[in-house]
Design an enzyme around this catalytic site. Structure first.
Site, PDB file in Angstrom:
ATOM      1  CG  ASP A  97      -2.062   0.979   1.088  1.00 59.51           C
ATOM      2  OD1 ASP A  97      -3.219   0.540   0.979  1.00 59.51           O
ATOM      3  OD2 ASP A  97      -1.789   2.207   1.093  1.00 59.51           O
ATOM      4  CB  ILE A  98       0.835   4.259  -2.158  1.00 57.11           C
ATOM      5  CG1 ILE A  98       1.922   5.150  -2.703  1.00 57.11           C
ATOM      6  CG2 ILE A  98      -0.424   5.033  -1.834  1.00 57.11           C
ATOM      7  CD1 ILE A  98       1.583   5.761  -4.055  1.00 57.11           C
ATOM      8  CG  ASN A 105     -12.551  -0.574   3.254  1.00 53.68           C
ATOM      9  OD1 ASN A 105     -13.035  -0.923   4.324  1.00 53.68           O
ATOM     10  ND2 ASN A 105     -11.326  -0.088   3.155  1.00 53.68           N
ATOM     11  CB  VAL A 148      -8.968   1.771  -5.285  1.00 57.07           C
ATOM     12  CG1 VAL A 148      -8.597   1.270  -6.676  1.00 57.07           C
ATOM     13  CG2 VAL A 148      -7.992   2.843  -4.814  1.00 57.07           C
ATOM     14  CG  HIS A 176      -8.472  -3.212  -2.632  1.00 57.23           C
ATOM     15  ND1 HIS A 176      -9.373  -2.487  -3.384  1.00 57.23           N
ATOM     16  CD2 HIS A 176      -8.298  -2.511  -1.486  1.00 57.23           C
ATOM     17  CE1 HIS A 176      -9.716  -1.394  -2.722  1.00 57.23           C
ATOM     18  NE2 HIS A 176      -9.086  -1.391  -1.559  1.00 57.23           N
ATOM     19  CG  HIS A 193      -6.728  -2.946   2.898  1.00 59.56           C
ATOM     20  ND1 HIS A 193      -6.065  -1.747   2.764  1.00 59.56           N
ATOM     21  CD2 HIS A 193      -7.910  -2.773   2.269  1.00 59.56           C
ATOM     22  CE1 HIS A 193      -6.817  -0.892   2.090  1.00 59.56           C
ATOM     23  NE2 HIS A 193      -7.949  -1.488   1.779  1.00 59.56           N
TER      24      HIS A 193
HETATM   25  P1  AMP Z   1      -9.862   1.302  -0.027  1.00 60.22           P
HETATM   26  O1  AMP Z   1     -10.451   2.395   0.819  1.00 60.22           O
HETATM   27  O2  AMP Z   1     -10.045  -0.058   0.592  1.00 60.22           O
HETATM   28  O3  AMP Z   1     -10.367   1.377  -1.456  1.00 60.22           O
HETATM   29  O4  AMP Z   1      -8.304   1.542  -0.011  1.00 60.22           O
HETATM   30  C1  AMP Z   1      -7.529   1.861  -1.121  1.00 60.22           C
HETATM   31  C2  AMP Z   1      -6.078   1.754  -0.717  1.00 60.22           C
HETATM   32  O5  AMP Z   1      -5.286   1.879  -1.882  1.00 60.22           O
HETATM   33  C3  AMP Z   1      -5.604   2.815   0.273  1.00 60.22           C
HETATM   34  O6  AMP Z   1      -5.069   2.169   1.438  1.00 60.22           O
HETATM   35  C4  AMP Z   1      -4.526   3.573  -0.512  1.00 60.22           C
HETATM   36  O7  AMP Z   1      -3.442   3.980   0.306  1.00 60.22           O
HETATM   37  C5  AMP Z   1      -4.109   2.552  -1.549  1.00 60.22           C
HETATM   38  N1  AMP Z   1      -3.565   3.108  -2.789  1.00 60.22           N
HETATM   39  C6  AMP Z   1      -4.077   4.098  -3.545  1.00 60.22           C
HETATM   40  N2  AMP Z   1      -3.311   4.313  -4.632  1.00 60.22           N
HETATM   41  C7  AMP Z   1      -2.289   3.415  -4.553  1.00 60.22           C
HETATM   42  C8  AMP Z   1      -1.140   3.128  -5.367  1.00 60.22           C
HETATM   43  N3  AMP Z   1      -0.904   3.816  -6.500  1.00 60.22           N
HETATM   44  N4  AMP Z   1      -0.307   2.143  -4.983  1.00 60.22           N
HETATM   45  C9  AMP Z   1      -0.527   1.450  -3.838  1.00 60.22           C
HETATM   46  N5  AMP Z   1      -1.597   1.679  -3.035  1.00 60.22           N
HETATM   47  C10 AMP Z   1      -2.437   2.638  -3.376  1.00 60.22           C
END
Ligand code: AMP
Length: 127
Positions: free
Chosen positions: A35-36, A97, A106, A110, A112
């Site tokens: 995760d970024i 989520n 996103v 996915h 986590h």
């Molecule tokens: P969610 O709220 O479950 O959709 O979480 C999306 C996750 O994606 C968050 O924890 C972000 O930090 C992560 N994220 C967003 N863009 C990127 C990226 N380019 N590379 C890695 N993680 C990302």
């Protein structure tokens, strides 16, 4: 309700190679990357390569091979990342989520994997 997948979401771009990621593991069906914006020392995202929006979309529409692969990769990574409570770690939390109430940022399904330090209470009750 059928989901409409947005091929311009961030994880679709990562899968196409249009955006970089720090890859942790890859199989025919599944990609795992850091995760970024990690919330704990271990924070890995595990995604299917197919175009699924949420957990319910994935489990309704993906093949058995895709579903088994993603969940086996998660299990394997808990051991590889040394957070397995049954192995040489102290445990972890899996989160997915979905949609507005799930506060999904996103729109590509996915999971986590979060660990390496205590994760705190599961979720706060509304006051
Ligand atoms: P969610 O709220 O479950 O959709 O979480 C999306 C996750 O994606 C968050 O924890 C972000 O930090 C992560 N994220 C967003 N863009 C990127 C990226 N380019 N590379 C890695 N993680 C990302």
């Amino acid at each position: 309700m059928a989901y409409e997948y947005d091929p311009e979401n961030v994880f679709a771009k990562i899968l196409r190679g249009d955006l970089p990621c720090t890859k942790v593991h890859e199989t025919e069906h599944t990609l795992a990357f850091n995760d970024i914006n990690p919330v704990r020392p271990v924070h890995v995202l595990v995604i299917p390569k197919g175009p699924y929006v949420t957990y319910d979309d994935f489990t309704a529409n993906a093949s058995d091979a895709e579903i088994v692969d993603l969940f086996r990769v998660i299990g394997m990574l808990t051991r590889q990342l040394k957070v397995s409570a049954a192995g040489d770690g102290e445990g972890y939390r899996l989160i997915t989520n979905a949609g507005e109430h799930g506060v999904q940022e996103v729109p590509h399904f996915h999971m986590h994997i979060i660990g390496g330090a205590g994760c705190g209470p599961m979720i706060k009750r509304d006051a």
